[in-house]
Write a protein that holds these residues in place. Sequence first.
Motif, PDB file in Angstrom:
ATOM      1  N   ALA A 109      44.226  99.138  86.198  1.00 49.41           N
ATOM      2  CA  ALA A 109      43.822 100.541  86.244  1.00 49.41           C
ATOM      3  C   ALA A 109      42.518 100.752  85.484  1.00 49.41           C
ATOM      4  O   ALA A 109      41.628 101.491  85.947  1.00 49.41           O
ATOM      5  CB  ALA A 109      44.928 101.421  85.657  1.00 49.41           C
ATOM      6  N   ALA A 110      42.384 100.100  84.324  1.00 54.01           N
ATOM      7  CA  ALA A 110      41.132 100.200  83.561  1.00 54.01           C
ATOM      8  C   ALA A 110      39.975  99.570  84.323  1.00 54.01           C
ATOM      9  O   ALA A 110      38.845 100.075  84.289  1.00 54.01           O
ATOM     10  CB  ALA A 110      41.302  99.521  82.204  1.00 54.01           C
ATOM     11  N   LEU A 111      40.242  98.470  85.033  1.00 49.17           N
ATOM     12  CA  LEU A 111      39.194  97.815  85.816  1.00 49.17           C
ATOM     13  C   LEU A 111      38.718  98.716  86.949  1.00 49.17           C
ATOM     14  O   LEU A 111      37.501  98.851  87.184  1.00 49.17           O
ATOM     15  CB  LEU A 111      39.718  96.490  86.375  1.00 49.17           C
ATOM     16  N   VAL A 112      39.654  99.330  87.684  1.00 48.18           N
ATOM     17  CA  VAL A 112      39.274 100.231  88.782  1.00 48.18           C
ATOM     18  C   VAL A 112      38.453 101.404  88.253  1.00 48.18           C
ATOM     19  O   VAL A 112      37.420 101.768  88.824  1.00 48.18           O
ATOM     20  CB  VAL A 112      40.537 100.734  89.508  1.00 48.18           C
ATOM     21  N   PHE A 113      38.909 101.978  87.146  1.00 49.72           N
ATOM     22  CA  PHE A 113      38.161 103.085  86.540  1.00 49.72           C
ATOM     23  C   PHE A 113      36.762 102.641  86.129  1.00 49.72           C
ATOM     24  O   PHE A 113      35.770 103.348  86.375  1.00 49.72           O
ATOM     25  CB  PHE A 113      38.927 103.607  85.320  1.00 49.72           C
ATOM     26  N   ALA A 114      36.649 101.462  85.519  1.00 50.17           N
ATOM     27  CA  ALA A 114      35.353 100.973  85.055  1.00 50.17           C
ATOM     28  C   ALA A 114      34.413 100.697  86.222  1.00 50.17           C
ATOM     29  O   ALA A 114      33.217 101.002  86.150  1.00 50.17           O
ATOM     30  CB  ALA A 114      35.550  99.711  84.212  1.00 50.17           C
ATOM     31  N   VAL A 115      34.940 100.115  87.294  1.00 53.24           N
ATOM     32  CA  VAL A 115      34.102  99.807  88.463  1.00 53.24           C
ATOM     33  C   VAL A 115      33.585 101.094  89.097  1.00 53.24           C
ATOM     34  O   VAL A 115      32.396 101.205  89.440  1.00 53.24           O
ATOM     35  CB  VAL A 115      34.898  98.967  89.475  1.00 53.24           C
ATOM     36  N   ILE A 128      28.022 104.584  74.959  1.00 56.21           N
ATOM     37  CA  ILE A 128      29.376 104.192  75.392  1.00 56.21           C
ATOM     38  C   ILE A 128      29.601 102.713  75.154  1.00 56.21           C
ATOM     39  O   ILE A 128      30.664 102.289  74.697  1.00 56.21           O
ATOM     40  CB  ILE A 128      29.581 104.546  76.878  1.00 56.21           C
ATOM     41  N   LEU A 129      28.584 101.903  75.440  1.00 51.39           N
ATOM     42  CA  LEU A 129      28.705 100.454  75.281  1.00 51.39           C
ATOM     43  C   LEU A 129      28.829 100.054  73.823  1.00 51.39           C
ATOM     44  O   LEU A 129      29.509  99.066  73.496  1.00 51.39           O
ATOM     45  CB  LEU A 129      27.479  99.776  75.913  1.00 51.39           C
ATOM     46  N   ALA A 130      28.212 100.805  72.929  1.00 53.50           N
ATOM     47  CA  ALA A 130      28.196 100.433  71.514  1.00 53.50           C
ATOM     48  C   ALA A 130      29.517 100.704  70.808  1.00 53.50           C
ATOM     49  O   ALA A 130      29.763 100.152  69.729  1.00 53.50           O
ATOM     50  CB  ALA A 130      27.068 101.179  70.799  1.00 53.50           C
ATOM     51  N   VAL A 131      30.373 101.531  71.389  1.00 55.23           N
ATOM     52  CA  VAL A 131      31.643 101.897  70.742  1.00 55.23           C
ATOM     53  C   VAL A 131      32.741 100.952  71.225  1.00 55.23           C
ATOM     54  O   VAL A 131      32.992 100.867  72.429  1.00 55.23           O
ATOM     55  CB  VAL A 131      32.012 103.355  71.062  1.00 55.23           C
ATOM     56  N   PRO A 132      33.430 100.229  70.342  1.00 59.94           N
ATOM     57  CA  PRO A 132      34.509  99.315  70.755  1.00 59.94           C
ATOM     58  C   PRO A 132      35.693 100.065  71.347  1.00 59.94           C
ATOM     59  O   PRO A 132      35.867 101.267  71.130  1.00 59.94           O
ATOM     60  CB  PRO A 132      34.899  98.599  69.454  1.00 59.94           C
ATOM     61  N   ASP A 133      36.537  99.324  72.087  1.00 55.00           N
ATOM     62  CA  ASP A 133      37.661  99.967  72.763  1.00 55.00           C
ATOM     63  C   ASP A 133      38.665 100.576  71.783  1.00 55.00           C
ATOM     64  O   ASP A 133      39.215 101.646  72.049  1.00 55.00           O
ATOM     65  CB  ASP A 133      38.362  98.972  73.694  1.00 55.00           C
ATOM     66  N   PHE A 134      38.897  99.918  70.632  1.00 53.30           N
ATOM     67  CA  PHE A 134      39.873 100.485  69.701  1.00 53.30           C
ATOM     68  C   PHE A 134      39.359 101.761  69.048  1.00 53.30           C
ATOM     69  O   PHE A 134      40.151 102.641  68.682  1.00 53.30           O
ATOM     70  CB  PHE A 134      40.276  99.451  68.642  1.00 53.30           C
ATOM     71  N   GLY A 155      38.511 101.072  79.616  1.00 56.15           N
ATOM     72  CA  GLY A 155      37.571 101.088  80.725  1.00 56.15           C
ATOM     73  C   GLY A 155      36.173 101.560  80.397  1.00 56.15           C
ATOM     74  O   GLY A 155      35.207 101.141  81.050  1.00 56.15           O
ATOM     75  N   LEU A 156      36.017 102.408  79.397  1.00 53.60           N
ATOM     76  CA  LEU A 156      34.684 102.954  79.100  1.00 53.60           C
ATOM     77  C   LEU A 156      33.674 101.874  78.712  1.00 53.60           C
ATOM     78  O   LEU A 156      32.562 101.844  79.264  1.00 53.60           O
ATOM     79  CB  LEU A 156      34.795 104.024  78.011  1.00 53.60           C
ATOM     80  N   PRO A 157      33.987 100.973  77.757  1.00 54.94           N
ATOM     81  CA  PRO A 157      32.995  99.932  77.446  1.00 54.94           C
ATOM     82  C   PRO A 157      32.679  99.024  78.638  1.00 54.94           C
ATOM     83  O   PRO A 157      31.523  98.642  78.832  1.00 54.94           O
ATOM     84  CB  PRO A 157      33.664  99.136  76.308  1.00 54.94           C
ATOM     85  N   LEU A 158      33.696  98.698  79.442  1.00 52.55           N
ATOM     86  CA  LEU A 158      33.452  97.858  80.623  1.00 52.55           C
ATOM     87  C   LEU A 158      32.604  98.597  81.650  1.00 52.55           C
ATOM     88  O   LEU A 158      31.732  98.002  82.295  1.00 52.55           O
ATOM     89  CB  LEU A 158      34.783  97.430  81.231  1.00 52.55           C
ATOM     90  N   ALA A 159      32.835  99.894  81.808  1.00 49.89           N
ATOM     91  CA  ALA A 159      32.030 100.683  82.739  1.00 49.89           C
ATOM     92  C   ALA A 159      30.559 100.681  82.323  1.00 49.89           C
ATOM     93  O   ALA A 159      29.660 100.603  83.179  1.00 49.89           O
ATOM     94  CB  ALA A 159      32.553 102.117  82.795  1.00 49.89           C
ATOM     95  N   ALA A 160      30.297 100.754  81.030  1.00 43.41           N
ATOM     96  CA  ALA A 160      28.909 100.737  80.548  1.00 43.41           C
ATOM     97  C   ALA A 160      28.243  99.393  80.847  1.00 43.41           C
ATOM     98  O   ALA A 160      27.063  99.347  81.218  1.00 43.41           O
ATOM     99  CB  ALA A 160      28.883 101.023  79.050  1.00 43.41           C
ATOM    100  N   THR A 178      38.397  89.422  81.708  1.00 41.38           N
ATOM    101  CA  THR A 178      39.229  88.560  80.867  1.00 41.38           C
ATOM    102  C   THR A 178      39.230  89.063  79.414  1.00 41.38           C
ATOM    103  O   THR A 178      40.272  89.047  78.750  1.00 41.38           O
ATOM    104  CB  THR A 178      38.726  87.113  80.904  1.00 41.38           C
ATOM    105  N   PHE A 179      38.062  89.513  78.941  1.00 40.49           N
ATOM    106  CA  PHE A 179      38.008  90.093  77.599  1.00 40.49           C
ATOM    107  C   PHE A 179      38.791  91.405  77.540  1.00 40.49           C
ATOM    108  O   PHE A 179      39.383  91.736  76.508  1.00 40.49           O
ATOM    109  CB  PHE A 179      36.562  90.342  77.181  1.00 40.49           C
ATOM    110  N   LEU A 180      38.795  92.155  78.650  1.00 47.44           N
ATOM    111  CA  LEU A 180      39.530  93.410  78.691  1.00 47.44           C
ATOM    112  C   LEU A 180      41.027  93.162  78.519  1.00 47.44           C
ATOM    113  O   LEU A 180      41.713  93.889  77.806  1.00 47.44           O
ATOM    114  CB  LEU A 180      39.254  94.123  80.015  1.00 47.44           C
TER     115      LEU A 180
END
Length: 337
Positions: free
Chosen positions: A107-113, A142-148, A212-217, A271-273
């Motif tokens: 779900a995070a991958l679909v959102f990021a794509v 968005i990219l600079a902020v980690p997922d946690f 998904g936000l960091p991956l989307a960036a 894979t990192f996600l």
Amino acid sequence: MPLILLSALNRIALAAVTLFGVAVVVFVLLRVVPGDPIAMMISPGSTPEQIAQMRANYGLDGSILSQFWIWLKAILLGDFGTSISLRRNVLELLAERLPATLELAFAALVFAVLLGGAIAIIGTLVRRTFLEPVIDTVNGTILAVPDFVWALALILVFGVFFPVFPLSGRVDPSVQNDFFTYFYLLESPLTLRLSTIVDISSHMIMPVLALGLPLAAIIARVLKEALLEAMVQDYILLAKLKGKSNLRLIMQEALRNGIGPTVALTGVQFTFLIGGTVIVERIFAYPGIGNMAIDAVINRDLPLIQGLVLVFGALFILINLGVDLLVAAFNPRLRHA
């Protein structure tokens, strides 16, 4: 034999060797680090005979080599052992928790794509305008902020200040026993349970956004560069002379030729996600294998840790193999080789 099929067979063989190496390293490391998992299970009045019997039950009374050989034979037969802390079959625990993590990750991958692709296309359309640096700045933030950190911020905003979404869990406990499988998100629409779909989705929104936000960036940045590079090629200029709009040029011409590098990078980042679900699942008390992995490490549950590592390793290998095949499918030179 086609080159792509031969390459796939070579990678499968290499994947098996890699997975075996991972198993060896993890097995040895878990047994040389300080700490005794049996000590966490025994009661204060246990006798030395009872402790020895418990070690024998979990196969911890022999040398490392003999323990590994016994464990490897059991793994090949589908026996992952019994969890020391939960007193349950490891394979059953993995089968229960893995679907939750897979649904969250996909779900995070679909959102990021979708989000990353939209940002890249919009950024390409507004190139050389005042909006381009604005989009790049937002994307970089968005990219600079980690997922946690995203997870904690989302909890603060949508769980505390504006309590819109549930803070923890995967589904309301009142409906948890009504499922036939552990793929709740997949099963709900197949059984036409719309209220359950809403409940599951509300529990997943914040974890999906955090992952998904960091991956989307990342996707937006790589895809935009690929599109900008494609937009100056001769075939794009020729299509532009035929009267096509910029949006049609991007969607029909540039995107088709610039998606290959994005697919490759997205697969690596995916894979990192999946690895990132460990922290995010813990923050949201999401019942996946990531959350269970932290408990297993805390309790030094050797059979469960070994099973989890093998599952993570197998997932990484399968994802990378799938990405390689997708890249070959999008690359005509590799596809027709």
